[in-house]
Write a protein that holds these residues in place. Structure first.
Motif, short mmCIF file in Angstrom:
data_model
loop_
_atom_site.label_atom_id
_atom_site.label_comp_id
_atom_site.label_asym_id
_atom_site.label_seq_id
_atom_site.Cartn_x
_atom_site.Cartn_y
_atom_site.Cartn_z
N ASP A 8 0.83 -1.21 0.00
CA ASP A 8 0.00 0.00 0.00
C ASP A 8 0.86 1.26 0.00
OD1 ASP A 8 -2.41 -1.34 -0.08
OD2 ASP A 8 -2.73 -1.24 2.09
N GLN A 9 1.96 1.24 0.75
CA GLN A 9 2.84 2.40 0.84
C GLN A 9 3.58 2.67 -0.47
OE1 GLN A 9 5.06 1.10 4.26
NE2 GLN A 9 3.83 2.33 5.66
N LEU A 10 3.79 1.64 -1.28
CA LEU A 10 4.53 1.79 -2.53
C LEU A 10 3.65 2.14 -3.73
CD1 LEU A 10 6.99 -1.24 -2.25
CD2 LEU A 10 7.55 1.19 -2.07
N LYS A 11 2.35 2.05 -3.59
CA LYS A 11 1.44 2.21 -4.74
C LYS A 11 1.66 3.49 -5.53
CE LYS A 11 -2.26 -0.83 -3.35
NZ LYS A 11 -3.62 -0.96 -2.90
N GLY A 12 2.02 4.56 -4.90
CA GLY A 12 2.20 5.83 -5.60
C GLY A 12 3.38 5.85 -6.55
N LYS A 13 4.28 4.89 -6.44
CA LYS A 13 5.48 4.83 -7.29
C LYS A 13 5.35 3.83 -8.43
CE LYS A 13 7.89 7.72 -4.84
NZ LYS A 13 8.30 9.02 -5.35
N ILE A 14 4.30 3.02 -8.42
CA ILE A 14 4.16 1.93 -9.40
C ILE A 14 3.56 2.46 -10.70
CG2 ILE A 14 3.10 -0.31 -9.86
CD1 ILE A 14 5.30 -0.26 -7.64
N TRP A 15 4.28 2.19 -11.80
CA TRP A 15 3.83 2.62 -13.12
C TRP A 15 3.51 1.43 -14.02
CZ3 TRP A 15 4.02 7.67 -15.54
CH2 TRP A 15 4.16 8.70 -14.60
N HIS A 16 3.98 0.27 -13.66
CA HIS A 16 3.76 -0.93 -14.47
C HIS A 16 3.65 -2.12 -13.53
CE1 HIS A 16 4.10 -3.64 -17.94
NE2 HIS A 16 4.91 -4.36 -17.20
N ILE A 17 2.78 -3.06 -13.86
CA ILE A 17 2.57 -4.24 -13.01
C ILE A 17 2.81 -5.50 -13.81
CG2 ILE A 17 0.87 -5.55 -11.68
CD1 ILE A 17 -0.54 -2.87 -11.12
N HIS A 18 3.64 -6.38 -13.27
CA HIS A 18 3.75 -7.73 -13.83
C HIS A 18 2.57 -8.53 -13.29
CE1 HIS A 18 8.29 -8.00 -14.89
NE2 HIS A 18 7.71 -6.96 -15.43
N GLY A 19 1.84 -9.18 -14.14
CA GLY A 19 0.65 -9.89 -13.73
C GLY A 19 0.89 -11.31 -13.26
N ARG A 20 2.08 -11.60 -12.82
CA ARG A 20 2.42 -12.95 -12.38
C ARG A 20 1.93 -13.18 -10.95
NH1 ARG A 20 8.53 -14.74 -12.83
NH2 ARG A 20 8.92 -12.66 -12.01
N VAL A 21 1.51 -14.40 -10.65
CA VAL A 21 1.03 -14.77 -9.32
C VAL A 21 2.11 -15.60 -8.64
CG1 VAL A 21 -0.70 -16.06 -8.02
CG2 VAL A 21 -1.38 -14.75 -10.04
N GLY A 22 2.62 -15.07 -7.53
CA GLY A 22 3.63 -15.79 -6.77
C GLY A 22 3.05 -16.41 -5.52
N TYR A 23 3.88 -17.15 -4.83
CA TYR A 23 3.47 -17.75 -3.56
C TYR A 23 4.65 -17.74 -2.61
CZ TYR A 23 5.58 -22.09 -5.37
OH TYR A 23 6.43 -23.03 -5.88
N ASP A 24 4.46 -18.25 -1.41
CA ASP A 24 5.48 -18.10 -0.38
C ASP A 24 6.76 -18.88 -0.63
OD1 ASP A 24 3.75 -20.22 -0.06
OD2 ASP A 24 3.66 -20.10 2.10
N HIS A 25 6.78 -19.77 -1.59
CA HIS A 25 8.00 -20.53 -1.88
C HIS A 25 8.43 -20.46 -3.34
CE1 HIS A 25 8.22 -22.07 2.15
NE2 HIS A 25 6.94 -22.40 2.08
N GLY A 26 7.90 -19.50 -4.08
CA GLY A 26 8.29 -19.37 -5.48
C GLY A 26 7.63 -18.18 -6.14
N PRO A 27 8.25 -17.65 -7.19
CA PRO A 27 7.74 -16.44 -7.83
C PRO A 27 6.60 -16.66 -8.81
CG PRO A 27 9.75 -17.11 -8.89
CD PRO A 27 9.55 -18.06 -7.74
N GLN A 28 6.23 -17.92 -9.08
CA GLN A 28 5.14 -18.14 -10.02
C GLN A 28 4.45 -19.46 -9.73
OE1 GLN A 28 6.10 -17.14 -14.03
NE2 GLN A 28 4.43 -18.34 -14.88
N VAL A 29 3.13 -19.40 -9.56
CA VAL A 29 2.37 -20.64 -9.38
C VAL A 29 2.26 -21.34 -10.73
CG1 VAL A 29 1.08 -19.70 -7.41
CG2 VAL A 29 0.11 -19.56 -9.71
N PRO A 30 2.17 -22.68 -10.73
CA PRO A 30 2.09 -23.40 -12.00
C PRO A 30 0.86 -23.06 -12.84
CG PRO A 30 2.61 -24.90 -10.21
CD PRO A 30 2.28 -23.58 -9.59
N ASP A 31 -0.29 -22.90 -12.18
CA ASP A 31 -1.52 -22.61 -12.91
C ASP A 31 -2.41 -21.73 -12.03
OD1 ASP A 31 -3.90 -22.49 -14.28
OD2 ASP A 31 -4.21 -24.66 -14.35
#
Length: 107
Positions: A68-91
């Protein structure tokens, strides 16, 4: 002009949600330690790395506060879904990953 954006990413300077927050917007709960206060800073959010580094899911209140504190600086979003043990869920559509997918959609 071509905008230059800095990405939140593991193994990079903005690897940790808290390091990123402290550098970009400061951590006023621990005193004014904002190292970088420039309205020209543009960032790319790949919050999947934040969940991996923090080893938590999208329900973690500490991680959500930082995002929430960083939202004002974000100009582009990667739409990838991560989880607690990896940067991308399989599906992201699979039932076992839906809580993570829904959490990332909330960001």
């Amino acid at each position: 002009d071509t905008p230059v954006m800095h990405e939140t990413h593991r193994k990079r300077f903005f690897h940790s949600p808290w390091v990123c927050r402290d550098f970009v917007v400061g951590n006023h709960g621990n005193g004014p330690i904002n190292f970088y206060d420039d309205d020209g800073l543009k960032m790319v959010s790949d919050y999947s790395h934040f969940t991996t580094v923090a080893e938590c899911d999208t329900n973690d209140p500490n991680l959500n506060e930082v995002i929430d504190q960083l939202k004002g600086k974000i100009w582009h979003i990667h739409g990838r879904v991560g989880y607690d043990h990896g940067p991308q869920v399989p599906d992201p559509a699979a039932p076992e990953w839906l809580p993570y997918t829904e959490g990332f959609e909330g960001y």
